[in-house]
Write a protein that holds these residues in place. Structure first.
Motif, mmCIF file in Angstrom:
data_model
loop_
_atom_site.group_PDB
_atom_site.id
_atom_site.type_symbol
_atom_site.label_atom_id
_atom_site.label_comp_id
_atom_site.label_asym_id
_atom_site.label_seq_id
_atom_site.Cartn_x
_atom_site.Cartn_y
_atom_site.Cartn_z
ATOM 1 N N ASP A 209 50.553 11.769 -8.039
ATOM 2 C CA ASP A 209 49.419 11.624 -8.941
ATOM 3 C C ASP A 209 49.196 10.155 -9.278
ATOM 4 O O ASP A 209 49.936 9.271 -8.867
ATOM 5 C CB ASP A 209 49.677 12.422 -10.224
ATOM 6 C CG ASP A 209 49.863 13.902 -9.953
ATOM 7 O OD1 ASP A 209 49.020 14.466 -9.240
ATOM 8 O OD2 ASP A 209 50.854 14.485 -10.434
ATOM 9 N N MET A 210 48.128 9.912 -10.042
ATOM 10 C CA MET A 210 47.803 8.620 -10.626
ATOM 11 C C MET A 210 47.417 7.550 -9.602
ATOM 12 O O MET A 210 47.642 6.365 -9.808
ATOM 13 C CB MET A 210 48.963 8.109 -11.501
ATOM 14 C CG MET A 210 49.446 9.122 -12.520
ATOM 15 S SD MET A 210 48.100 9.808 -13.524
ATOM 16 C CE MET A 210 48.950 11.091 -14.445
ATOM 17 N N LYS A 261 50.525 18.235 9.410
ATOM 18 C CA LYS A 261 49.652 18.917 10.366
ATOM 19 C C LYS A 261 48.246 19.058 9.805
ATOM 20 O O LYS A 261 47.280 19.182 10.551
ATOM 21 C CB LYS A 261 50.225 20.287 10.718
ATOM 22 C CG LYS A 261 51.435 20.197 11.634
ATOM 23 C CD LYS A 261 51.082 19.503 12.942
ATOM 24 C CE LYS A 261 52.278 19.281 13.821
ATOM 25 N NZ LYS A 261 51.922 18.519 15.057
ATOM 26 N N LEU A 262 48.136 19.046 8.467
ATOM 27 C CA LEU A 262 46.822 19.046 7.836
ATOM 28 C C LEU A 262 46.907 18.260 6.542
ATOM 29 O O LEU A 262 47.729 18.576 5.675
ATOM 30 C CB LEU A 262 46.345 20.473 7.553
ATOM 31 C CG LEU A 262 44.926 20.600 6.968
ATOM 32 C CD1 LEU A 262 43.891 20.065 7.949
ATOM 33 C CD2 LEU A 262 44.609 22.038 6.604
ATOM 34 N N ALA A 263 46.096 17.225 6.436
ATOM 35 C CA ALA A 263 45.968 16.470 5.191
ATOM 36 C C ALA A 263 44.860 17.123 4.373
ATOM 37 O O ALA A 263 43.694 17.126 4.771
ATOM 38 C CB ALA A 263 45.638 15.008 5.489
ATOM 39 N N LEU A 264 45.236 17.693 3.237
ATOM 40 C CA LEU A 264 44.290 18.413 2.391
ATOM 41 C C LEU A 264 43.621 17.460 1.414
ATOM 42 O O LEU A 264 44.034 16.310 1.238
ATOM 43 C CB LEU A 264 45.018 19.508 1.613
ATOM 44 C CG LEU A 264 45.773 20.556 2.436
ATOM 45 C CD1 LEU A 264 46.544 21.484 1.520
ATOM 46 C CD2 LEU A 264 44.809 21.342 3.307
ATOM 47 N N GLN A 265 42.600 17.953 0.739
ATOM 48 C CA GLN A 265 41.971 17.170 -0.317
ATOM 49 C C GLN A 265 42.998 16.863 -1.401
ATOM 50 O O GLN A 265 43.847 17.698 -1.727
ATOM 51 C CB GLN A 265 40.790 17.935 -0.913
ATOM 52 C CG GLN A 265 39.978 17.126 -1.926
ATOM 53 C CD GLN A 265 38.743 17.868 -2.395
ATOM 54 O OE1 GLN A 265 38.560 19.045 -2.091
ATOM 55 N NE2 GLN A 265 37.880 17.193 -3.131
ATOM 56 N N ARG A 299 42.191 15.524 -12.247
ATOM 57 C CA ARG A 299 41.059 15.002 -11.492
ATOM 58 C C ARG A 299 39.805 15.120 -12.350
ATOM 59 O O ARG A 299 39.674 16.056 -13.137
ATOM 60 C CB ARG A 299 40.899 15.808 -10.190
ATOM 61 C CG ARG A 299 40.047 15.144 -9.133
ATOM 62 C CD ARG A 299 40.077 15.961 -7.835
ATOM 63 N NE ARG A 299 39.361 15.295 -6.778
ATOM 64 C CZ ARG A 299 38.037 15.345 -6.624
ATOM 65 N NH1 ARG A 299 37.312 16.052 -7.492
ATOM 66 N NH2 ARG A 299 37.454 14.717 -5.637
ATOM 67 N N SER A 300 38.877 14.184 -12.208
ATOM 68 C CA SER A 300 37.692 14.196 -13.073
ATOM 69 C C SER A 300 36.829 15.430 -12.818
ATOM 70 O O SER A 300 36.172 15.933 -13.733
ATOM 71 C CB SER A 300 36.873 12.916 -12.862
ATOM 72 O OG SER A 300 36.489 12.781 -11.502
ATOM 73 N N THR A 301 36.818 15.924 -11.581
ATOM 74 C CA THR A 301 36.156 17.181 -11.241
ATOM 75 C C THR A 301 37.180 18.064 -10.551
ATOM 76 O O THR A 301 37.833 17.631 -9.597
ATOM 77 C CB THR A 301 34.958 16.949 -10.299
ATOM 78 O OG1 THR A 301 34.040 16.063 -10.923
ATOM 79 C CG2 THR A 301 34.256 18.259 -9.988
ATOM 80 N N ASP A 329 34.775 28.517 -11.997
ATOM 81 C CA ASP A 329 33.348 28.618 -12.268
ATOM 82 C C ASP A 329 32.896 27.302 -12.886
ATOM 83 O O ASP A 329 33.133 27.054 -14.060
ATOM 84 C CB ASP A 329 33.062 29.785 -13.206
ATOM 85 C CG ASP A 329 31.576 29.982 -13.472
ATOM 86 O OD1 ASP A 329 30.754 29.308 -12.808
ATOM 87 O OD2 ASP A 329 31.234 30.785 -14.352
ATOM 88 N N LYS A 330 32.282 26.458 -12.047
ATOM 89 C CA LYS A 330 31.976 25.091 -12.455
ATOM 90 C C LYS A 330 33.292 24.431 -12.863
ATOM 91 O O LYS A 330 34.159 24.248 -12.041
ATOM 92 C CB LYS A 330 30.908 25.079 -13.530
ATOM 93 C CG LYS A 330 29.574 25.654 -13.050
ATOM 94 C CD LYS A 330 28.525 25.671 -14.141
ATOM 95 C CE LYS A 330 27.234 26.285 -13.605
ATOM 96 N NZ LYS A 330 26.186 26.398 -14.642
ATOM 97 N N GLU A 331 33.481 24.099 -14.119
ATOM 98 C CA GLU A 331 34.742 23.492 -14.553
ATOM 99 C C GLU A 331 35.612 24.464 -15.343
ATOM 100 O O GLU A 331 36.637 24.072 -15.898
ATOM 101 C CB GLU A 331 34.471 22.230 -15.379
ATOM 102 C CG GLU A 331 33.933 21.075 -14.573
ATOM 103 C CD GLU A 331 34.933 20.582 -13.522
ATOM 104 O OE1 GLU A 331 35.987 20.056 -13.904
ATOM 105 O OE2 GLU A 331 34.661 20.747 -12.324
#
Length: 366
Positions: A209-210, A261-265, A299-301, A329-331
């Protein structure tokens, strides 16, 4: 309106209890339906299913271990037993030879012949040499094909120097009590599974994080060689140097570590992963790797809050697509998927530690 359009086009088709607004928000591919297997399972985490069909669930902050029984075989648990309370984050559990193993932060305990002891469960300590640090100390456990117990030990920090006790996935021999390092340079894995076709271990890892909203990536990894190093704390996601521990590293240094094998968000927080082994789902789902993206907290969103499915061909991930969405649902957080298990009929259980629920996913063969 949007939901009706999606249903009409066949892009989303799920059957829900009309009385449950929460469940109706969840979307699945055409032909699949989702319902509750159990509600009011506080902080439900890893799941395991015995040969007789009893579903066991661990928890983290609740400190409980549960047994859930579907007496009339209708796909809904009608009895809940709290097997133990006040444990130290008993998140991980696994079954072997009728015994239930539970991973606390600092030890592994065992309920012998558990299906026969539900009315008066007792446990014994089988291993108590794990670190006691609670930061990233909760466990996900599983037996490998050799009968050894796989145990992750996350790092007790956001980012810190390497330590042989932490940042690893170990294999525990229950007879000799010897620990073997299976993977190192692992920040915090709370999910792994063995590909039933290849026998190879895959695991999720949560990035540090950070560093902002969009770096570093979270990871899905494959273990090719026991003891290989996956980069932490020097390299994150195979491509991002740590500003403190990686500042003196070169491109050649980075290539010494195994890339995901997969870099995620960033911050999607992959927890449980599971290769679908059953036969009930559509044929194109057989051996898909399911990934529970627990969801971001810093995370901001918000991102994550969904179940994804990865297609693997010749050891590589060739597609990564949504399987269950609608936990966000949205945030507004409605649920946070954690882990998976299969019932004997091939239906899939999914735990949710935010909604205190376990869902059951079925495929309608029409």
């Amino acid at each position: 309106m949007l939901r009706n359009i999606l249903l009409a086009t066949g892009l989303i088709c799920a059957t829900f209890s009309q009385a449950d607004e929460q469940l109706k928000r969840l979307n699945l591919p055409a032909g699949y339906e989702i319902n509750y297997f159990a509600k009011n399972v506080e902080n439900a985490r890893q799941l395991a299913v015995s040969k007789s069909g009893v579903v066991y669930a661990g928890s983290r902050r609740a400190g409980n271990v549960y047994a859930l029984i579907d007496n009339n075989q209708d796909g809904i648990a009608d009895r809940k037993i709290v097997l133990a309370q006040g444990l130290n984050m008993p998140s991980g559990l696994a079954l072997k030879d009728g015994d239930l193993y539970v991973g606390e932060v600092h030890r592994i305990i065992r309920f012998k012949n558990i299906d026969k002891q539900l009315s008066k469960p007792n446990y014994e300590v089988v291993f108590d040499k794990l670190p006691s640090e609670r930061h990233h100390g909760w466990k996900f456990i599983r037996f490998n094909d050799e009968g050894e117990l796989l145990i992750p030990v996350g790092v007790p920090c956001n980012v810190c120097a390497e330590d042989a006790q932490f940042g690893r996935i170990f294999s525990l021999n229950l007879q000799t009590k010897q620990l073997t390092t299976i993977a190192q340079g692992v920040r915090n894995s709370v999910g792994f599974d063995i590909n039933p076709q290849s026998g190879v271990l895959w695991f999720s890892d949560n990035g540090r994080d950070m560093m902002g909203d969009d770096i570093p990536p979270d990871e899905i990894n494959r273990v090719s060689l026991n003891g290989e190093h996956f980069g932490f704390p020097y390299v994150h996601g195979g491509s991002v140097l740590d500003p403190e521990y990686g500042k003196d590293k070169t491109l050649a240094d980075m290539q010494k570590y195994t890339a995901p094998k997969l870099a995620l968000q960033a911050h999607v927080a992959p927890l449980g992963i599971h290769f679908y082994r059953g036969k009930q789902f559509a044929k194109n789902m057989h051996n898909k790797l399911l990934v529970a993206e627990h969801g971001s907290w810093n995370r901001s969103t918000k991102v994550g809050y969904r179940v994804m499915m990865a297609t693997i061909k010749e050891g590589e991930i060739t597609a990564y697509e949504p399987f269950i969405t609608g936990f966000l649902d949205k945030e507004q957080t409605l649920g946070r998927p954690v882990a998976f298990a299969e019932l004997a009929d091939g239906s899939l259980l999914v735990s949710d530690d935010f909604a205190n629920a376990i869902y059951r996913v079925r495929y309608n063969k029409k």
